[in-house]
Design a protein around this motif. Structure first.
Motif, PDB file in Angstrom:
ATOM      1  N   GLN A   1       0.834  -1.195   0.000  1.00 30.74           N
ATOM      2  CA  GLN A   1       0.000   0.000   0.000  1.00 30.74           C
ATOM      3  C   GLN A   1       0.872   1.251   0.000  1.00 30.74           C
ATOM      4  OE1 GLN A   1      -3.160   0.602  -0.157  1.00 30.74           O
ATOM      5  NE2 GLN A   1      -4.321  -1.194   0.486  1.00 30.74           N
ATOM      6  N   VAL A   2       0.502   2.197  -0.840  1.00 31.46           N
ATOM      7  CA  VAL A   2       1.193   3.488  -0.916  1.00 31.46           C
ATOM      8  C   VAL A   2       0.154   4.582  -0.723  1.00 31.46           C
ATOM      9  CG1 VAL A   2       2.519   5.045  -2.365  1.00 31.46           C
ATOM     10  CG2 VAL A   2       2.935   2.566  -2.481  1.00 31.46           C
ATOM     11  N   GLN A   3       0.470   5.537   0.110  1.00 34.59           N
ATOM     12  CA  GLN A   3      -0.438   6.665   0.331  1.00 34.59           C
ATOM     13  C   GLN A   3       0.272   7.972  -0.011  1.00 34.59           C
ATOM     14  OE1 GLN A   3       0.204   4.612   3.329  1.00 34.59           O
ATOM     15  NE2 GLN A   3      -1.268   3.168   2.456  1.00 34.59           N
ATOM     16  N   LEU A   4      -0.452   8.825  -0.695  1.00 36.25           N
ATOM     17  CA  LEU A   4       0.001  10.190  -0.951  1.00 36.25           C
ATOM     18  C   LEU A   4      -1.008  11.120  -0.290  1.00 36.25           C
ATOM     19  CD1 LEU A   4       0.972  10.046  -4.739  1.00 36.25           C
ATOM     20  CD2 LEU A   4       2.454   9.724  -2.759  1.00 36.25           C
ATOM     21  N   VAL A   5      -0.546  11.896   0.667  1.00 33.31           N
ATOM     22  CA  VAL A   5      -1.437  12.778   1.417  1.00 33.31           C
ATOM     23  C   VAL A   5      -1.086  14.229   1.101  1.00 33.31           C
ATOM     24  CG1 VAL A   5      -2.242  13.467   3.692  1.00 33.31           C
ATOM     25  CG2 VAL A   5      -1.690  11.067   3.239  1.00 33.31           C
ATOM     26  N   GLU A   6      -2.059  14.947   0.588  1.00 31.10           N
ATOM     27  CA  GLU A   6      -1.870  16.339   0.182  1.00 31.10           C
ATOM     28  C   GLU A   6      -2.445  17.285   1.220  1.00 31.10           C
ATOM     29  OE1 GLU A   6      -3.061  14.816  -4.271  1.00 31.10           O
ATOM     30  OE2 GLU A   6      -4.368  15.046  -2.537  1.00 31.10           O
ATOM     31  N   SER A   7      -1.923  18.487   1.221  1.00 28.89           N
ATOM     32  CA  SER A   7      -2.458  19.542   2.075  1.00 28.89           C
ATOM     33  C   SER A   7      -2.143  20.888   1.436  1.00 28.89           C
ATOM     34  CB  SER A   7      -1.849  19.467   3.474  1.00 28.89           C
ATOM     35  OG  SER A   7      -0.446  19.633   3.418  1.00 28.89           O
ATOM     36  N   GLY A   8      -2.882  21.917   1.862  1.00 27.92           N
ATOM     37  CA  GLY A   8      -2.535  23.267   1.467  1.00 27.92           C
ATOM     38  C   GLY A   8      -3.452  23.948   0.485  1.00 27.92           C
ATOM     39  N   GLY A   9      -4.470  23.294  -0.014  1.00 26.17           N
ATOM     40  CA  GLY A   9      -5.366  23.958  -0.932  1.00 26.17           C
ATOM     41  C   GLY A   9      -6.224  24.990  -0.221  1.00 26.17           C
ATOM     42  N   GLY A  10      -7.034  25.705  -0.994  1.00 23.69           N
ATOM     43  CA  GLY A  10      -7.909  26.697  -0.398  1.00 23.69           C
ATOM     44  C   GLY A  10      -8.373  27.732  -1.380  1.00 23.69           C
ATOM     45  N   LEU A  11      -8.928  28.801  -0.831  1.00 29.62           N
ATOM     46  CA  LEU A  11      -9.459  29.910  -1.626  1.00 29.62           C
ATOM     47  C   LEU A  11      -8.534  31.111  -1.491  1.00 29.62           C
ATOM     48  CD1 LEU A  11     -11.766  31.331  -3.216  1.00 29.62           C
ATOM     49  CD2 LEU A  11     -12.816  31.810  -0.994  1.00 29.62           C
ATOM     50  N   VAL A  12      -8.203  31.720  -2.621  1.00 35.64           N
ATOM     51  CA  VAL A  12      -7.317  32.874  -2.608  1.00 35.64           C
ATOM     52  C   VAL A  12      -7.740  33.836  -3.719  1.00 35.64           C
ATOM     53  CG1 VAL A  12      -5.632  31.815  -4.168  1.00 35.64           C
ATOM     54  CG2 VAL A  12      -4.869  33.559  -2.523  1.00 35.64           C
ATOM     55  N   GLN A  13      -7.469  35.096  -3.524  1.00 32.45           N
ATOM     56  CA  GLN A  13      -7.770  36.081  -4.564  1.00 32.45           C
ATOM     57  C   GLN A  13      -6.694  36.050  -5.641  1.00 32.45           C
ATOM     58  OE1 GLN A  13      -8.224  39.875  -2.549  1.00 32.45           O
ATOM     59  NE2 GLN A  13     -10.451  39.594  -2.463  1.00 32.45           N
ATOM     60  N   ALA A  14      -7.064  36.492  -6.819  1.00 31.55           N
ATOM     61  CA  ALA A  14      -6.115  36.576  -7.920  1.00 31.55           C
ATOM     62  C   ALA A  14      -4.909  37.417  -7.500  1.00 31.55           C
ATOM     63  CB  ALA A  14      -6.778  37.188  -9.149  1.00 31.55           C
ATOM     64  N   GLY A  15      -3.739  36.919  -7.871  1.00 33.10           N
ATOM     65  CA  GLY A  15      -2.503  37.572  -7.483  1.00 33.10           C
ATOM     66  C   GLY A  15      -1.908  37.032  -6.190  1.00 33.10           C
ATOM     67  N   GLY A  16      -2.676  36.245  -5.478  1.00 30.85           N
ATOM     68  CA  GLY A  16      -2.218  35.696  -4.214  1.00 30.85           C
ATOM     69  C   GLY A  16      -1.373  34.450  -4.394  1.00 30.85           C
TER      70      GLY A  16
END
Length: 119
Positions: A1-16
């Motif tokens: 079994q291999v797991q890839l765990v992501e983090s850090g997405g979200g909502l941001v304004q253009a230019g951010g």
């Protein structure tokens, strides 16, 4: 079994800016290439950036000079620093790893993290 765990997405304004991170764990010998793909609604999944085993980066033309991929070979992690974000960068971002397991070569995907850029 291999797991890839992501983090850090979200909502941001253009230019951010946003930073995505991905950590690989489980039963594997080594990772060849790690990278990030994205898929916007109604569109095909596309490569955003990748880093080879030597760390050499490769970028989609649409993100060159705005995004930076970095990889920690020892920690089996990869990050994507996204600057000067545009509304067209809105998508689900997926971490990907090409690695070697006891059963041979395997291509693994994370669960995806949403990035939304408002205008």
């Amino acid at each position: 079994q291999v797991q890839l765990v992501e983090s850090g997405g979200g909502l941001v304004q253009a230019g951010g800016s946003l930073r995505l991170s991905c950590a690989a764990s489980g039963n594997f010998f080594t990772i060849n290439t790690m990278g990030w793909y994205r898929q916007a609604p109604g569109k095909q999944r596309e490569l955003v950036a990748s880093a080879s085993g030597s760390g050499r980066p490769d970028y989609a033309d649409s993100v060159k000079d705005r995004f930076t991929i970095s990889r920690d070979i020892l920690k089996n992690t990869v990050s994507l620093q996204m600057n000067s974000l545009k509304p067209e960068d809105t998508a689900v971002y997926y971490c990907n790893a090409d690695l070697y397991t006891f059963n041979g070569r395997k291509n693994s995907w994370g669960q995806g993290t949403q990035v939304t850029v408002s205008s």
